[in-house]
Design an enzyme around this catalytic site. Structure first.
Site, mmCIF file in Angstrom:
data_model
loop_
_atom_site.group_PDB
_atom_site.id
_atom_site.type_symbol
_atom_site.label_atom_id
_atom_site.label_comp_id
_atom_site.label_asym_id
_atom_site.label_seq_id
_atom_site.Cartn_x
_atom_site.Cartn_y
_atom_site.Cartn_z
ATOM 1 N N LYS A 194 -8.610 -1.140 -4.669
ATOM 2 C CA LYS A 194 -8.632 0.159 -3.992
ATOM 3 C C LYS A 194 -8.464 0.020 -2.474
ATOM 4 O O LYS A 194 -8.063 0.963 -1.806
ATOM 5 C CB LYS A 194 -9.878 0.929 -4.356
ATOM 6 C CG LYS A 194 -9.805 1.373 -5.817
ATOM 7 C CD LYS A 194 -10.808 2.405 -6.196
ATOM 8 C CE LYS A 194 -10.563 2.914 -7.611
ATOM 9 N NZ LYS A 194 -10.645 1.862 -8.656
HETATM 10 C C1 LIG Z 1 -10.099 1.830 -9.911
HETATM 11 C C2 LIG Z 1 -9.943 0.517 -10.617
HETATM 12 C C3 LIG Z 1 -9.077 0.366 -11.722
HETATM 13 C C4 LIG Z 1 -8.309 1.526 -12.329
HETATM 14 O O1 LIG Z 1 -7.293 2.029 -11.496
HETATM 15 P P1 LIG Z 1 -6.698 3.488 -11.759
HETATM 16 O O2 LIG Z 1 -5.735 3.725 -10.656
HETATM 17 O O3 LIG Z 1 -7.870 4.437 -11.717
HETATM 18 O O4 LIG Z 1 -6.059 3.488 -13.098
HETATM 19 C C5 LIG Z 1 -8.942 -0.895 -12.283
HETATM 20 N N1 LIG Z 1 -9.640 -1.945 -11.809
HETATM 21 C C6 LIG Z 1 -10.491 -1.840 -10.759
HETATM 22 C C7 LIG Z 1 -11.239 -3.043 -10.303
HETATM 23 C C8 LIG Z 1 -10.671 -0.607 -10.120
HETATM 24 O O5 LIG Z 1 -11.529 -0.508 -9.085
#
Ligand SMILES: *Cc1c(COP(=O)(O)O)cnc(C)c1O
Length: 464
Positions: free
Chosen positions: A115
């Site tokens: 993120k």
């Molecule tokens: C948010 C997240 C995901 C999922 O991503 P999306 O864009 O919501 O599908 C996968 N792995 C981690 C570690 C995350 O923080």
């Protein structure tokens, strides 16, 4: 460059067209839909054929979406800040595990999860957008851990933004809490709410709707439906293809479908690929929708890959919009039916169109644990549970078509308890996690009532 790629429409078709800056600051469109560019820009093949310089690639991939909505050089400065916060020269390096099978490491940033890639850009671009207009913005967000940590690290010290993060007291991991609370920035308020994540979400909704708070300044939220977050996830698909030198099948560990949709967006812009696989955990609403043609709501259950515990993936609406040939009326009908009935069946034409964009696989908890063990035994590699979900799905793909790339979304030390439960030892901490140490923490504990939360937010915003 296609002019219209810097103008935005809502997937529900009932909001006025707008520019990048407005889509960034609003997040959600006024009609409840998600912003989409009016047209996809075309990426020059040189973007994925040259050296995999992240900043060069990201400038090429993202400038057409920004247009002239931000001060000159804004994207350039935001990308400098992003790359400076990552501890790998390629930002998102690709690693080969065995012939034809790769992981794309997305965890080299300030909170050791993917993120960071989008959040760092959104924070810098938000400050640029506000400095142009002289406005201030208060961003409110509820978190079960990862999003709040990425937001705090990204917005700390932002000139024109106050950030309020609500997390459930004692229900985030100590690492996640410290990533939020050890940041000594006066524009960040961490509220630890006596309650659970749903209480935090409910409170944020009420705060965003509170007339008195709204009268005191502009409010917004940072969640994964923000177009700017999505745009910020396109460059690493281009970088992966450049590092590989050929087209790949991408297997994406999926929650809200933002990460996977960014890859599909990259192919709309001309990036060659052999397709996308959304790998979900036991919360399999998306897999059932794609495989059975029925999108139906169930309560989410807690998993090792906790950041993927989603049963109504918000960015799925963008895929439906594309799959209907950008038919806002049809998209609105699908999501209004889903909101009303908790389920919606796709007609055969729509289902075919969805399946031509993405396939989906659900990996349960036992398979996730087995994959963590397999990765360690086979490649000597310690992986986080989200990455394990992607790898389990990736190993089912046919490598005769070409290389398979599993996205690795978090460093294993962020989810050390689950990993050590399988492997019998704690993963080596990522540098950014080791550095948290015993720094002093800043947080305010509040009762889970709107009154208590409003008081805390009012005291915080009154300090200016
Ligand atoms: C948010 C997240 C995901 C999922 O991503 P999306 O864009 O919501 O599908 C996968 N792995 C981690 C570690 C995350 O923080």
């Amino acid at each position: 460059m296609n002019i219209a790629s810097d103008r935005y429409v809502s997937t529900r078709g009932l909001s006025p067209e707008t520019d990048f800056s407005d889509a960034l600051l609003r997040g959600i469109a006024p009609d409840g839909g998600l912003y989409m560019p009016c047209a996809w820009p075309t990426l020059s093949p040189e973007a994925w054929s040259g050296e995999a310089d992240y900043k060069r690639i990201a400038l090429q991939a993202m400038s057409p979406f920004v247009g002239d909505a931000l001060p000159a050089g804004a994207l350039d400065r935001a990308l400098d800040r992003l790359t400076a916060g990552f501890d790998h020269p390629l930002v998102t390096p690709l690693v080969e595990l065995e012939p034809g099978l790769f992981v794309l490491e997305l965890f080299h940033g300030p909170t050791a999860a993917f993120k960071d890639l989008a959040m760092q850009l959104v924070a810098a671009l938000t400050d640029e957008a506000l400095s142009a207009s002289g406005e201030r913005l208060t961003i409110l967000t509820a978190t079960s851990g990862d999003t709040g940590a990425a937001a705090v690290r990204a917005f700390a010290g932002a000139k024109s933004v106050d950030l309020v993060v609500l997390h459930p007291l004692d229900r985030v991991s100590p690492i996640q809490r410290k990533q939020m609370t050890t940041v000594q920035a006066d524009n960040v308020l961490n509220l630890a709410v006596r309650g659970d994540f749903d209480d935090c979400q409910r409170l944020v909704k009420s705060l965003l709707a509170d007339e008195d708070l709204r009268s005191r300044g502009r409010l917004s939220s940072v969640n994964s439906i923000n177009w700017a977050r999505l745009a910020g996830q396109i460059p690493y698909y281009v970088s992966a293809t450049a590092q590989l030198g050929r087209a790949a099948t991408f297997v994406v560990p999926t929650g809200n479908f933002g990460d996977a949709f960014a890859g599909i967006a990259a192919t709309r812009m001309g990036l060659p690929s052999n397709g996308f696989v959304a790998a979900v955990n036991q919360n399999d609403a998306l897999a059932r929708a794609i495989n059975d043609g029925l999108y139906s709501r169930r309560a989410a259950v807690e998993s090792g890959s906790v950041s993927m515990d989603v049963q109504a993936p918000s960015n799925f609406e963008r895929l439906v919009f594309e799959a209907t040939g950008r038919d806002a009326e049809a998209t609105r009908a699908v999501f209004e039916t889903f909101a009303r009935d908790g389920a919606v069946a796709f007609d055969p034409a729509l289902l075919d169109a969805l399946r031509s964009e993405v396939s989906a696989v659900s990996i349960d908890e036992d398979e996730t644990r087995a994959e963590i063990a397999h990765a360690y035994q086979t490649w000597g590699r310690v992986v986080c549970p989200h990455t394990a979900v992607a790898l389990a799905a990736a190993r089912r793909q046919d490598r005769a078509k070409g290389p398979v790339v599993a996205l690795s979304t978090a460093h294993p030390s962020k989810f050390g308890a689950f990993v050590s439960d399988v492997l019998g030892f704690e993963p080596e901490p990522a540098n950014v996690i080791a550095a948290l140490g015993d720094q002093p923490e800043r947080l305010t504990v509040v009762e889970g009532t709107l009154e208590a939360t409003l008081d805390a937010v009012a005291a915080f915003s009154g300090r200016h």
